[in-house]
Design a protein around this motif. Structure first.
Motif, PDB file in Angstrom:
ATOM      1  N   THR A  76       0.997  -1.265   0.003  1.00 32.04           N
ATOM      2  CA  THR A  76      -0.001  -0.082   0.171  1.00 32.04           C
ATOM      3  C   THR A  76       0.795   1.125   0.023  1.00 32.04           C
ATOM      4  O   THR A  76       1.843   1.071   0.636  1.00 32.04           O
ATOM      5  N   HIS A  77       0.268   2.497  -0.583  1.00 34.22           N
ATOM      6  CA  HIS A  77       1.075   3.664  -0.817  1.00 34.22           C
ATOM      7  C   HIS A  77       0.801   4.622   0.103  1.00 34.22           C
ATOM      8  O   HIS A  77      -0.285   4.818   0.350  1.00 34.22           O
ATOM      9  N   LYS A  78       1.746   5.373   0.453  1.00 33.12           N
ATOM     10  CA  LYS A  78       1.520   6.369   1.543  1.00 33.12           C
ATOM     11  C   LYS A  78       1.676   7.624   0.555  1.00 33.12           C
ATOM     12  O   LYS A  78       2.501   8.025  -0.003  1.00 33.12           O
ATOM     13  N   PHE A  79       0.256   8.526   0.608  1.00 32.25           N
ATOM     14  CA  PHE A  79       0.292   9.507  -0.468  1.00 32.25           C
ATOM     15  C   PHE A  79       0.561  10.796   0.195  1.00 32.25           C
ATOM     16  O   PHE A  79       0.492  11.007   1.286  1.00 32.25           O
ATOM     17  N   SER A  80       1.127  11.461  -0.818  1.00 34.72           N
ATOM     18  CA  SER A  80       1.373  12.715  -0.560  1.00 34.72           C
ATOM     19  C   SER A  80      -0.118  13.589  -0.588  1.00 34.72           C
ATOM     20  O   SER A  80      -1.108  13.229  -0.994  1.00 34.72           O
ATOM     21  N   VAL A  81      -0.430  14.939   0.267  1.00 38.86           N
ATOM     22  CA  VAL A  81      -1.688  15.412  -0.038  1.00 38.86           C
ATOM     23  C   VAL A  81      -2.281  15.695  -1.402  1.00 38.86           C
ATOM     24  O   VAL A  81      -3.130  15.402  -1.949  1.00 38.86           O
ATOM     25  N   ILE A  82      -1.246  16.052  -2.503  1.00 44.19           N
ATOM     26  CA  ILE A  82      -1.498  16.393  -3.844  1.00 44.19           C
ATOM     27  C   ILE A  82      -1.705  15.003  -4.330  1.00 44.19           C
ATOM     28  O   ILE A  82      -2.802  14.999  -5.027  1.00 44.19           O
ATOM     29  N   GLU A  83      -0.931  13.959  -3.964  1.00 43.40           N
ATOM     30  CA  GLU A  83      -1.363  12.530  -4.867  1.00 43.40           C
ATOM     31  C   GLU A  83      -2.420  11.984  -4.329  1.00 43.40           C
ATOM     32  O   GLU A  83      -3.345  11.569  -4.975  1.00 43.40           O
ATOM     33  N   PRO A 157      -6.087   1.820   4.465  1.00 43.34           N
ATOM     34  CA  PRO A 157      -5.730   2.699   3.159  1.00 43.34           C
ATOM     35  C   PRO A 157      -7.149   3.670   3.108  1.00 43.34           C
ATOM     36  O   PRO A 157      -8.019   3.173   3.477  1.00 43.34           O
ATOM     37  N   PRO A 158      -6.839   4.692   2.271  1.00 41.77           N
ATOM     38  CA  PRO A 158      -5.549   5.154   2.017  1.00 41.77           C
ATOM     39  C   PRO A 158      -4.967   5.814   2.912  1.00 41.77           C
ATOM     40  O   PRO A 158      -5.358   6.538   3.903  1.00 41.77           O
ATOM     41  N   MET A 159      -3.515   5.994   3.088  1.00 43.52           N
ATOM     42  CA  MET A 159      -2.554   6.366   4.148  1.00 43.52           C
ATOM     43  C   MET A 159      -1.932   7.657   3.389  1.00 43.52           C
ATOM     44  O   MET A 159      -1.650   7.710   2.528  1.00 43.52           O
ATOM     45  N   LEU A 160      -1.695   8.336   4.632  1.00 45.69           N
ATOM     46  CA  LEU A 160      -1.097   9.767   4.141  1.00 45.69           C
ATOM     47  C   LEU A 160       0.495   9.951   4.533  1.00 45.69           C
ATOM     48  O   LEU A 160       0.639   9.283   5.959  1.00 45.69           O
ATOM     49  N   ASP A 161       1.091  10.388   4.223  1.00 51.05           N
ATOM     50  CA  ASP A 161       2.774  10.594   4.368  1.00 51.05           C
ATOM     51  C   ASP A 161       2.921  11.800   5.309  1.00 51.05           C
ATOM     52  O   ASP A 161       4.373  12.030   5.506  1.00 51.05           O
ATOM     53  N   LEU A 162       2.200  12.574   5.738  1.00 45.38           N
ATOM     54  CA  LEU A 162       2.284  13.505   6.698  1.00 45.38           C
ATOM     55  C   LEU A 162       1.196  13.510   7.896  1.00 45.38           C
ATOM     56  O   LEU A 162       0.565  12.792   7.875  1.00 45.38           O
ATOM     57  N   SER A 163       1.676  14.067   9.120  1.00 45.78           N
ATOM     58  CA  SER A 163       1.002  14.250  10.230  1.00 45.78           C
ATOM     59  C   SER A 163      -0.369  15.043   9.981  1.00 45.78           C
ATOM     60  O   SER A 163      -0.323  15.938   9.138  1.00 45.78           O
ATOM     61  N   TYR A 314      -4.284   1.741  -6.308  1.00 50.29           N
ATOM     62  CA  TYR A 314      -5.772   1.413  -6.263  1.00 50.29           C
ATOM     63  C   TYR A 314      -6.023  -0.021  -5.998  1.00 50.29           C
ATOM     64  O   TYR A 314      -6.827  -0.162  -4.996  1.00 50.29           O
ATOM     65  N   GLU A 315      -5.320  -0.654  -6.762  1.00 47.75           N
ATOM     66  CA  GLU A 315      -5.545  -2.231  -6.641  1.00 47.75           C
ATOM     67  C   GLU A 315      -4.792  -2.609  -5.336  1.00 47.75           C
ATOM     68  O   GLU A 315      -5.449  -3.597  -4.551  1.00 47.75           O
ATOM     69  N   ALA A 316      -3.818  -2.163  -4.784  1.00 50.49           N
ATOM     70  CA  ALA A 316      -3.325  -2.605  -3.453  1.00 50.49           C
ATOM     71  C   ALA A 316      -4.235  -2.277  -2.529  1.00 50.49           C
ATOM     72  O   ALA A 316      -4.285  -2.944  -1.387  1.00 50.49           O
ATOM     73  N   ASP A 317      -4.879  -1.000  -2.651  1.00 55.97           N
ATOM     74  CA  ASP A 317      -5.584  -0.530  -1.399  1.00 55.97           C
ATOM     75  C   ASP A 317      -6.811  -1.694  -1.428  1.00 55.97           C
ATOM     76  O   ASP A 317      -7.498  -2.159  -0.304  1.00 55.97           O
ATOM     77  N   ILE A 318      -7.587  -2.099  -2.442  1.00 55.19           N
ATOM     78  CA  ILE A 318      -8.542  -2.962  -2.630  1.00 55.19           C
ATOM     79  C   ILE A 318      -8.176  -4.430  -2.121  1.00 55.19           C
ATOM     80  O   ILE A 318      -8.941  -4.866  -1.239  1.00 55.19           O
ATOM     81  N   SER A 319      -6.934  -4.628  -2.304  1.00 55.32           N
ATOM     82  CA  SER A 319      -6.406  -6.211  -1.869  1.00 55.32           C
ATOM     83  C   SER A 319      -6.191  -5.858  -0.381  1.00 55.32           C
ATOM     84  O   SER A 319      -6.542  -7.027   0.330  1.00 55.32           O
ATOM     85  N   TRP A 320      -5.941  -4.878   0.049  1.00 51.92           N
ATOM     86  CA  TRP A 320      -5.807  -4.731   1.343  1.00 51.92           C
ATOM     87  C   TRP A 320      -7.364  -4.947   2.162  1.00 51.92           C
ATOM     88  O   TRP A 320      -7.546  -5.815   3.262  1.00 51.92           O
TER      89      TRP A 320
END
Length: 403
Positions: A76-83, A157-163, A314-320
């Motif tokens: 699963t990906h840690k997103f930036s706010v823009i992402e 998910p979805p996870m964020l990369d900042l506090s 997207y699909e990693a989040d679904i799989s989670w």
């Protein structure tokens, strides 16, 4: 493929390692992770079943397979706010709820000079910029916004990369750029105990600053978050309440809603996915999940090419989510969706009354859907709105006021 998965699940549950391994071998050959949408869906369930067998240790060979198979890893990906903002804009999955909720909130806060929004959302406040934009254009001028979020939610998910403190600073600056005053507050409160700390903080604040004294509205915005609250019966965490409506025999979900009712909010918006993952029976959950989770796999083919990074995220989040529904049990199984009918009954039992979405709100949602693939649709069910994909219910939107 669904029948093969069910037979495999039964074999794992009865510790029939030979049969389980035979079916897993077949599934592994007919459901590649880069196949069509149905094959990728099945692959997600295949991973989840192997993970379940490995966790329980019921089939030693399957456990070894899980340990040696790199394909089982869900990155699963840690997103930036823009992402994350860009990611959410890809489909109406979240935007539908944003549009419906924002329209309902704008109507409810008309005439208030201060608006306290409690945002319980799985999308890390991504709804707020569009709401702030709409509030900034209010004819009588924007109110002052108090925004409260629960900062210790489950790591899903979805996870964020900042506090959240950093996120709050960005939102305050954005609001300032739109000439809107915004106060951002994080309360360390978790869905695992029905947001008990959050409720207590809101209760204390309401005693100190009672609604109406300064024209303050209280809006509770619940966006795909409440289904992470356990539905088991638990000791009452709201021990500071003296209301007989909140009892130790309630589930955390009911207790949370009843505690909200005590706060007498101006508006409660409840948005969630319209499916049922609550059964304690694995086969029932598998059937229900398989017949709902095909939708995100099917939709992704309409807007993202194979190999695209966003498609992988997207699909990693679904799989989670699939793995959580199938492989986990007890309080670790947090993906416990309930259908709209059940949430409606819970809200009514907590003494809330459903209110319809206005024609303006419906027009907003329809305009948003026009930006996406033709398979998306909108239907009205009594006071509620439902997002559909090829005629199948996906997400519902409901709005509530105290009775």
């Amino acid at each position: 493929m669904e029948q093969l998965l069910i037979h495999c699940a039964n074999a794992i549950e009865t510790n029939d390692a030979t049969l389980a391994q035979q079916i897993l071998w077949v599934l592994n050959n007919i459901a590649p992770p880069d196949g069509d949408s149905n094959q990728r869906l099945t692959c997600g369930f295949l991973r989840a079943l192997i993970s379940r067998a490995a966790r329980t240790g019921c089939c030693k060979m399957i456990t070894a397979m899980a340990n040696s198979t790199a394909n089982l890893t869900i990155n699963t990906h840690k997103f930036s706010v823009i992402e994350l903002a860009s990611f959410i804009d890809l489909t109406p999955w979240h935007r539908f709820g944003f549009s419906a909720a924002n329209a309902a909130i704008l109507e409810a806060i008309e005439g208030f000079s201060v608006v306290h929004i409690v945002d319980l959302s799985s999308t890390h406040c991504m709804q707020m910029p569009t709401l702030i934009d709409a509030i900034a254009n209010r004819p009588e001028g924007p109110p002052f916004i108090k925004l409260t979020v629960a900062g210790a939610t489950a790591d899903v998910p979805p996870m964020l990369d900042l506090s959240y403190d950093e996120l709050g600073s960005k939102l305050v600056n954005f609001a300032r750029s739109r000439n809107v005053g915004l106060e951002f507050r994080v309360i360390a409160s978790s869905s695992s105990d029905g947001f008990a700390s959050l409720i207590e903080q809101l209760r204390v604040q309401k005693i100190v600053f009672p609604e109406g004294s300064e024209g303050e509205a209280l809006v509770i915005n619940c966006h795909m978050m409440l289904h992470y609250t356990p539905e088991e019966v638990n000791p009452n965490p709201y021990n500071t309440f003296e209301s007989s409506s909140v009892t130790s025999s309630s589930s955390f979900r009911n207790m949370f809603l009843m505690a909200l009712r005590v706060l007498d909010p101006t508006l409660v918006v409840l948005i969630d996915e319209d499916a049922d993952f609550t059964s304690n029976n694995l086969i029932c959950r598998l059937r229900s999940a398989f017949n709902f989770m095909w939708i995100p796999y099917d939709t992704v083919d309409t807007f993202l090419q194979r190999g695209n990074k966003q498609r992988q995220w997207y699909e990693a989040d679904i799989s989670w989510k699939i793995e959580n529904v199938i492989a986990q049990e007890g309080l670790e199984r947090v993906e416990r969706l309930e259908p709209k009918t059940q949430w409606v009954q819970r809200m009514r039992n907590a003494r809330f009354r459903g209110i319809p979405f206005s024609e303006d709100a419906i027009s907003e949602v329809k305009s948003m859907l026009d930006e996406h693939a033709a398979g998306w649709g909108l239907k009205k069910e009594e006071e509620d709105l439902v997002l559909t994909w090829k005629g199948h219910n996906v997400v519902f939107a409901t709005a509530w006021v105290p009775c």
